[in-house]
Design a protein around this motif. Structure first.
Motif, short mmCIF file in Angstrom:
data_model
loop_
_atom_site.label_atom_id
_atom_site.label_comp_id
_atom_site.label_asym_id
_atom_site.label_seq_id
_atom_site.Cartn_x
_atom_site.Cartn_y
_atom_site.Cartn_z
N ALA A 87 0.84 -1.21 0.00
CA ALA A 87 0.00 0.00 0.00
C ALA A 87 0.87 1.25 0.00
CB ALA A 87 -0.92 -0.01 1.21
N GLU A 88 1.91 1.23 0.80
CA GLU A 88 2.80 2.40 0.87
C GLU A 88 3.44 2.64 -0.49
OE1 GLU A 88 2.90 4.35 3.65
OE2 GLU A 88 4.00 5.71 2.34
N GLY A 105 0.89 4.09 -2.87
CA GLY A 105 0.14 5.26 -2.40
C GLY A 105 -1.31 4.90 -2.12
N ALA A 106 -1.50 3.65 -1.74
CA ALA A 106 -2.87 3.13 -1.58
C ALA A 106 -3.36 3.24 -0.15
CB ALA A 106 -2.90 1.66 -2.01
N GLY A 107 -4.67 3.18 0.00
CA GLY A 107 -5.27 3.02 1.31
C GLY A 107 -5.31 1.53 1.61
N ALA A 145 -8.61 6.54 -1.35
CA ALA A 145 -7.46 6.69 -2.25
C ALA A 145 -7.79 5.98 -3.56
CB ALA A 145 -6.22 6.08 -1.60
#
Ligand SMILES: Cc1cc2nc3c(=O)[nH]c(=O)nc-3n(C[C@H](O)[C@H](O)[C@H](O)COP(=O)(O)OP(=O)(O)OC[C@H]3O[C@@H](n4cnc5c(N)ncnc54)[C@H](O)[C@@H]3O)c2cc1C
Ligand SMILES: Nc1ncnc2c1ncn2[C@@H]1O[C@H](COP(=O)(O)O)[C@@H](O)[C@H]1O
Lengths: 317, 260
Positions: A106-107, A110-112, A146
């Motif tokens: 996720a990081e 750039g995800a939730g 996101a």
């Protein structure tokens, strides 16, 4: 919404996610793809195709980096596949490796991220995930705002997708992944339990009040009289090792739905109670009349389990 | 070797009540504490220090009360604390927390290990460790049940669903620990008093160049309520023979056990 990508180290959980993914896909128009890493990829990829997945991604060049589990390497590979598959929802199995991977992926994207998901529903055009919060005291509904969502779903949450006529393809992806930094030295398989306490109709749960491993027999005796299984609280299992890990009940263990559960010497803290919350009838035996568990029990006996458990077992016979 | 331990200030879960009408948790005036598993992470770092030297720095992001809450961790043997304080950090989502922690850690100086809990007491999502490892581009060993540092390397055993894996990696590395890794010490009152005098650096997100308002929200919480739970709560306080007999007839009347 973009496409859906499924990944789980455990294929059975993967097939469950395929089932749910196809359901979401039929409502939103998303196609379902899967990624398979590790050993026997070709055979396993076929299993996914057999269950209605349109595209399965397997590692091509650079697959050495994915032979053992390094979250960084797995995240890199999955990020590349996510882009290729144009996925905006990555559904993973919430095994320990899955959970380690989800946050890292996720990081990177750039995800939730929502972990430990135990329910997925479509509501007003968005996907709503449920999970426990506050140690299991509450159920939290969350949605990812996101552009990309990475969610990990607890095993056994959904039905596996049934086998259908295969009709997709398997795509090998060439990776350029940084060298693995976490090296596997030794793997020791756990002895697997043949019983699944989550399936038990009757459950005798033991807590620290049991006092010692020699007392496990007492619980087994009662379980036998009731025709059930024995489970335990976390300290009984991870600290004391009185019972095998597969018998742990609660937030970090199994969530059970027995008809009847008898708790012996369990204080009733929320992380334990979430594991038996769906029991039909809860009985608690505890020496402390102010023990929290009595608030969550249908029937409570204030007393010593050493005395109560054998008497109950004897009466049942 | 120096270690950094990320600890989270959370409400004491045992003290939360549920509002009957709305089934929402009542979070006001609940005492604050450091998460249980975070304490295992502090313990692990302090033990490494006791055997191999170095310094232990606690890093935490949260509300103003943090200065008080952190004393518990300092009393356990950590040397200093770096606190990022802002009301909006209280209950902030994992992405925001990891971003802020990464910036705070950049200020700490040299370190070999960053330790975290496998999951925080209130959220138990296990995201902050993996996110932090990604942000700092460090190797990650999650769910460690034992750790050892020798010859500039980390050796750890991680407890996976179906196996135990002994792994090793170079330092610096990020490790998330399981509660089974150790039994966290309970500091003596004198340690707690001394902890008040240990160095604490209190920063605002802006001091780290972090603008919380500019960080996109990624996850939105729509509801957080306790499920309905109706239990009979019938107590048998008589002598064991009577209590057991009464219990059994009640269970039989309910059809919870077969008639014998
Ligand atoms: C993130 C997180 C996850 C967790 N996950 C889990 C989980 O999945 N499962 C879990 O169980 N815990 C979990 N815990 C731990 C949990 O918070 C409690 O510590 C644990 O459930 C307590 O176990 P216990 O009731 O067996 O022990 P205790 O709290 O020590 O209670 C023992 C009880 O036995 C009673 N007793 C003593 N002697 C007798 C006797 N002779 N007869 C009858 N009663 C007696 C005592 O009065 C007491 O109430 C988790 C904690 C955290 C922070
Ligand atoms: N606000 C915070 N400040 C410092 N450390 C944190 C914070 N939130 C989480 N952590 C660390 O990250 C771990 C996992 O948290 P979580 O991802 O919320 O389950 C915790 O056990 C802590 O070690």
């Amino acid at each position: 919404m973009g496409q859906i990508l499924i990944f789980s180290e455990n294929d059975n959980t993967g097939f469950e996610l395929v089932g749910k993914g196809l359901e979401i896909g039929s409502a939103t128009g998303a196609a379902v793809a899967a990624a398979v890493f590790g050993t026997d990829v070709a055979d396993r990829a076929n299993e996914y195709l057999n269950r209605g997945v349109k595209k399965v991604y397997i590692p091509g060049a650079g697959k050495e980096a994915l032979e053992t589990f390094d979250a960084a390497a797995y995240a890199e590979a999955l990020a590349q596949i996510t882009a290729k598959a144009e996925a905006t929802l990555v559904m993973m199995g919430c095994t320990r490796r899955g959970k380690e991977l989800a946050g890292r992926l996720a990081e990177k994207l750039g995800a939730g991220c929502v972990n430990d998901v135990n329910g997925v529903r479509l509501e007003d055009g968005r996907i709503v995930y449920s999970r426990y919060a506050l140690g299991g005291m509450t159920v939290c509904s969350q949605t990812v705002v996101a552009p990309v969502a990475v969610v990990s779903v607890m095993p056994a949450t959904f039905e596996q997708a049934p086998k259908v006529m295969p009709g997709g393809d398997c795509v090998a992806v060439d990776f350029s992944i940084k060298p693995v930094r976490v090296r596997l030295v030794e793997r020791q398989a756990k002895t697997t339990e043949s019983v699944d306490i989550a399936e038990a109709k009757t459950l005798v749960c033991v807590g620290m009040g049991l006092g010692g491993v020699e007392k496990v027999a007492l619980a087994e005796e009662l379980a036998k009289a009731l025709g059930g299984e024995v489970g335990g609280s976390k300290p009984v299992i991870t600290d004391q090792k009185w019972l095998p890990e597969a018998r742990m009940i609660g937030l970090s263990g199994k969530k059970c739905k027995p008809q009847l559960t008898v708790c012996l010497g369990v204080s009733g803290q929320v992380q334990f109670m979430v594991g038996i919350r769906e029991a039909k009838t809860i009985v608690a035996v505890n020496t402390d009349e102010n023990a929290t568990i009595f608030q969550y029990a249908d029937y409570g006996i204030v007393g010593d389990l050493n005395e109560v458990a054998p008497k109950l077992a004897a009466l049942l016979k | 070797m120096n270690s950094i331990v990320c600890v989270k200030q959370t409400v004491d879960l045992q003290q939360i009540r549920i509002r009957k009408e709305t089934r929402e948790p009542i979070m006001e005036n609940v005492p604050l504490t450091i998460g249980d598993i975070d304490k295992n992470a502090v313990e692990a770092a302090v033990r490494l220090k006791e055997s191999g030297g170095g310094k232990v720095t606690l890093v935490s992001a949260g509300s103003e009360d943090l200065e008080e809450t952190i004393k518990e961790g300092l009393a356990m043997g950590a040397d200093e604390a770096v606190l990022v304080v802002d009301r909006k950090l209280d209950g902030a989502e994992s992405f925001v927390v990891a971003t802020v922690l990464a910036k705070a850690i950049a200020k700490v100086g040299e370190y070999g290990l960053i330790l975290l809990g496998e999951g925080s007491a209130d959220n138990y999502s296990g995201q902050v460790g993996p996110r932090l490892a990604e942000l700092l581009d460090l190797p990650l060993v999650a769910f460690a049940r034992s750790i050892e540092v020798a010859g500039g390397k980390l050796k750890a055993v991680r407890n996976m669903d179906d196996c135990l894996e002994a792994v090793e990696c170079d330092l610096p590395a990020v490790v998330t620990v399981l509660s089974e890794i150790n039994e966290a010490r309970i500091p003596a009152v004198t340690q707690i008093l001394k902890a008040g005098r240990k160095p604490k650096e209190v920063l605002a997100p802006a001091d780290l160049g972090a603008d919380l308002a500019a960080l996109d929200q990624k996850v939105q919480t729509l509801a957080n309520i306790a499920p309905l739970q109706e239990r009979k709560q019938i107590m048998f306080k008589e002598d064991a023979d009577t209590a057991v007999a009464k219990l059994l007839s009640a269970l039989q009347a309910d059809g919870a056990v077969g008639r014998y």
